[in-house]
Design an enzyme around this catalytic site. Structure first.
Site: not given
Length: 195
Positions: A183, A101, A148
């Site tokens: 995302d 992340s 991520d």
């Protein structure tokens, strides 16, 4: 690298029939059909211990779908957490994802470094990916290295990893990472699907 998008354009999934690799009647339309016949993921052409990318990584995912299992993904923030994932996967004889992340990437290289332009996050993610590339073959299992959930506000981190992928590709013929996740679900729908 593969790039995963978390919100598809409206109607794109509805237009295609659902993919069920074990029950699709028309095997010619089933991209997983060939993988359902394989006894092991080691039968996938090009499969190797260590980090897999490109077509090999994609085929590993199709194999997992055909055989009805998931490949677990673990966010890692230290070399010790990477080692734990690799050791567990090796004991099970199964592949795994090691993912980073943005915040975990900054932690990987040290929270004392400046990160105002996400430079520490880029450095940590790339250091983690290089670490996994160096250590994973010794564990004897295939591994996917993934970034991520990159939101729009984190795009400098994403761009830095893509630059590292390009540099690694120039040297070794494959990207540093197996895949990335962009995302944009926090963004307004029109902007999200318009990008």
């Amino acid at each position: 690298s593969l790039v995963w998008l978390t919100l598809p354009r409206p109607g794109t999934l509805a237009a295609a029939p659902p993919l069920n690799c074990r029950a699709t009647p028309c095997r010619a339309m089933d991209p997983c059909a060939d993988f359902a016949k394989m006894a092991s993921f080691w039968d996938i052409p090009g499969m190797k211990p260590g980090v897999v990318t490109g077509e090999v990584a994609w085929n590993l995912l199709k194999f997992a779908k055909a055989k009805g299992f998931a490949i677990p993904a673990f966010n890692c923030v230290t070399s010790s957490s990477c080692n734990s994932v690799l050791e567990a996967a090796a004991k099970l004889g199964m592949p795994a994802y090691i993912q980073f992340s943005e915040g975990g990437s900054a932690f990987f290289c040290g929270k004392g470094l400046a990160n105002d332009k996400k430079q520490a996050s880029v450095l940590g993610a790339c250091a983690g990916a290089h670490y996994v590339r160096n250590v994973a073959p010794a564990y004897g299992i295939p591994v996917l290295v993934h970034s991520d959930h990159c939101a729009k506000k984190l795009l400098p981190w994403f761009d830095g990893m893509l630059e590292a992928d390009a540099e690694h590709f120039k040297l070794y013929g494959e990207p540093l990472f197996s895949s990335h996740m962009l995302d944009l679900s926090e963004e307004p729908h029109d902007e999200n699907v318009g990008i």
